[in-house]
Write an enzyme that holds these catalytic residues in place. Structure first.
Site, PDB file in Angstrom:
ATOM      1  N   LYS A 113       7.170  11.784 -65.691  1.00 39.49           N
ATOM      2  CA  LYS A 113       7.731  13.122 -65.459  1.00 39.49           C
ATOM      3  C   LYS A 113       9.041  13.098 -64.676  1.00 39.49           C
ATOM      4  O   LYS A 113       9.893  13.955 -64.874  1.00 39.49           O
ATOM      5  CB  LYS A 113       6.725  13.992 -64.687  1.00 39.49           C
ATOM      6  CG  LYS A 113       5.530  14.451 -65.508  1.00 39.49           C
ATOM      7  CD  LYS A 113       4.682  15.415 -64.679  1.00 39.49           C
ATOM      8  CE  LYS A 113       3.354  15.673 -65.335  1.00 39.49           C
ATOM      9  NZ  LYS A 113       2.535  16.653 -64.621  1.00 39.49           N
ATOM     10  N   GLY A 167      -9.493  23.616 -61.730  1.00 40.75           N
ATOM     11  CA  GLY A 167      -8.277  22.935 -62.174  1.00 40.75           C
ATOM     12  C   GLY A 167      -7.937  23.133 -63.643  1.00 40.75           C
ATOM     13  O   GLY A 167      -6.783  22.938 -64.052  1.00 40.75           O
ATOM     14  N   TYR A 173      -9.716  18.449 -62.234  1.00 43.22           N
ATOM     15  CA  TYR A 173     -10.529  19.102 -63.277  1.00 43.22           C
ATOM     16  C   TYR A 173     -11.592  18.178 -63.877  1.00 43.22           C
ATOM     17  O   TYR A 173     -12.286  18.568 -64.816  1.00 43.22           O
ATOM     18  CB  TYR A 173      -9.651  19.717 -64.379  1.00 43.22           C
ATOM     19  CG  TYR A 173      -8.653  18.769 -64.974  1.00 43.22           C
ATOM     20  CD1 TYR A 173      -9.011  17.877 -65.971  1.00 43.22           C
ATOM     21  CD2 TYR A 173      -7.339  18.759 -64.530  1.00 43.22           C
ATOM     22  CE1 TYR A 173      -8.092  16.991 -66.507  1.00 43.22           C
ATOM     23  CE2 TYR A 173      -6.411  17.879 -65.049  1.00 43.22           C
ATOM     24  CZ  TYR A 173      -6.795  17.002 -66.033  1.00 43.22           C
ATOM     25  OH  TYR A 173      -5.884  16.124 -66.559  1.00 43.22           O
ATOM     26  N   ASP A 187      16.632  24.958 -64.198  1.00 40.84           N
ATOM     27  CA  ASP A 187      16.775  25.031 -62.735  1.00 40.84           C
ATOM     28  C   ASP A 187      15.522  24.556 -62.014  1.00 40.84           C
ATOM     29  O   ASP A 187      15.606  23.774 -61.057  1.00 40.84           O
ATOM     30  CB  ASP A 187      17.074  26.478 -62.308  1.00 40.84           C
ATOM     31  CG  ASP A 187      18.466  26.897 -62.747  1.00 40.84           C
ATOM     32  OD1 ASP A 187      19.257  26.012 -63.116  1.00 40.84           O
ATOM     33  OD2 ASP A 187      18.746  28.111 -62.726  1.00 40.84           O
ATOM     34  N   ALA A 232       0.959  15.715 -51.800  1.00 39.91           N
ATOM     35  CA  ALA A 232       2.413  15.801 -51.961  1.00 39.91           C
ATOM     36  C   ALA A 232       2.897  14.866 -53.066  1.00 39.91           C
ATOM     37  O   ALA A 232       4.031  14.411 -53.065  1.00 39.91           O
ATOM     38  CB  ALA A 232       3.101  15.488 -50.639  1.00 39.91           C
ATOM     39  N   ASP A 240       4.382  22.960 -65.163  1.00 39.81           N
ATOM     40  CA  ASP A 240       3.335  22.856 -64.127  1.00 39.81           C
ATOM     41  C   ASP A 240       3.546  23.956 -63.083  1.00 39.81           C
ATOM     42  O   ASP A 240       2.585  24.523 -62.566  1.00 39.81           O
ATOM     43  CB  ASP A 240       3.387  21.487 -63.428  1.00 39.81           C
ATOM     44  CG  ASP A 240       2.893  20.361 -64.325  1.00 39.81           C
ATOM     45  OD1 ASP A 240       2.032  20.622 -65.187  1.00 39.81           O
ATOM     46  OD2 ASP A 240       3.372  19.220 -64.168  1.00 39.81           O
TER      47      ASP A 240
END
Ligand code: NAP
Length: 272
Positions: free
Chosen positions: A65, A236, A215, A76, A126, A101
């Protein structure tokens, strides 16, 4: 026939193909959704190849990703978050990179009639999911505290978000006691260690809305203990569903058949 797909490594147990193909079936769209596993070395070639082959859209998952941001023209939000999970191809143009996401987190709360604006939110984690969740909640108007085992990672996310965010370690008792939203974006509680929880039960209270990004299993220990504490819970799969819904809407320009996609996703999760 339109071809959509998912690039990641590994992707063999992905839930995205049945979820998206349920949407194509429901709307009579002639399309297939397939999975691809390039390596770090072949990722750029894979994106260029997808453009050349006229693939309509791609999702991107772990571990690509972040890397893929430099191979597309990021919107943006994707640029701010530093991660792309959805690519929209337009012939002769640089592919457009989106981060659904972020929108998926917002839509999961919206689906449950939860207003994020004005809330105090604690995001535990994080990594990729934590970063997207923290950006989503801040963008929707919450004050966000990011708590992470490795405090420096939380500090980086908070600094990238700006004034609306603070950071700290996993001692979250005081933050959670004043919070309206708790979002677990660590992998704690995920199978095979589903007996674990990222937050002690005694921290939970009935004013909280608790979203667990994990999930597998769908009902985590955190969610069970949140229910016992009287909190509102969101599993999730809602976050996973809505990142797919938003990707579908970007690619097709049509409203997604959310119910059909949700049914397909949950059937697949039950079989896992
Ligand atoms: P990631 O980038 O690898 O980040 C993992 C996070 O979990 C980091 O914050 C890490 O802390 C923390 N962590 C791992 N083990 C821990 C432990 N034993 N104690 C405390 N913290 C721990 O992974 P990710 O992509 O963000 O995914 C995180 C979870 O979210 C996974 O369960 C994934 O399946 C789920 N997820 C769900 C969705 C959805 O749509 N529902 C989307 C993406 C991800 P450190 O920084 O200290 O290592």
């Amino acid at each position: 026939m339109d071809v959509y797909g998912l690039i990641g490594n590994p992707v063999e147990h992905s839930l995205s193909p049945p979820m998206h193909e349920a949407a194509y079936d429901a709307l009579g769209i002639d399309a297939r959704y397939v999975t691809f596993e390039p390596t770090e070395d072949t990722l750029k070639t894979a994106i260029n190849g997808a453009t050349a082959l006229d693939i309509t859209g791609l999702n991107i998952t772990i571990p690509f990703k972040q890397d893929v941001v430099s191979y597309v023209n990021p919107g943006d939000i994707a640029r701010e978050v530093g991660a792309v999970n959805t690519i929209e191809f337009n012939r002769d143009e640089t592919p457009r990179g989106h981060n659904t996401d972020v929108a998926g987190v917002k839509r999961a709360f919206q689906h449950h009639d939860i207003t994020i604006a004005g809330c105090d939110a604690v995001v535990v984690g994080a990594g990729g999911a934590g970063r997207a969740a923290a950006f989503a909640l801040a963008d929707a108007g919450a004050d966000v505290h990011i708590a992470n085992r490795t405090v420096e990672r939380a500090e980086t996310v908070a600094a990238d978000i700006g004034a609306q965010a603070t950071a700290g370690g996993l001692d979250t008792r005081d933050m959670i006691s004043d919070a309206d939203i708790l979002l677990n974006a660590t992998s704690v509680g995920m199978e095979p260690e589903s007996n674990k929880t990222p937050v002690p039960q005694s921290y939970l209270h009935e004013e909280l809305v608790v979203l667990d990004a994990v999930y597998t299993p769908i009902e985590t220990r955190l969610l069970r203990e949140a229910v016992a504490a009287g909190a509102t819970t969101i599993d999730g799969a809602w976050m996973l569903l809505y990142q797919g819904v938003v990707a579908f809407e970007i690619w097709t320009g049509r409203d997604a058949p959310v119910q059909k996609m949700n049914t397909a996703l949950r059937a697949e999760l039950e079989d896992m």
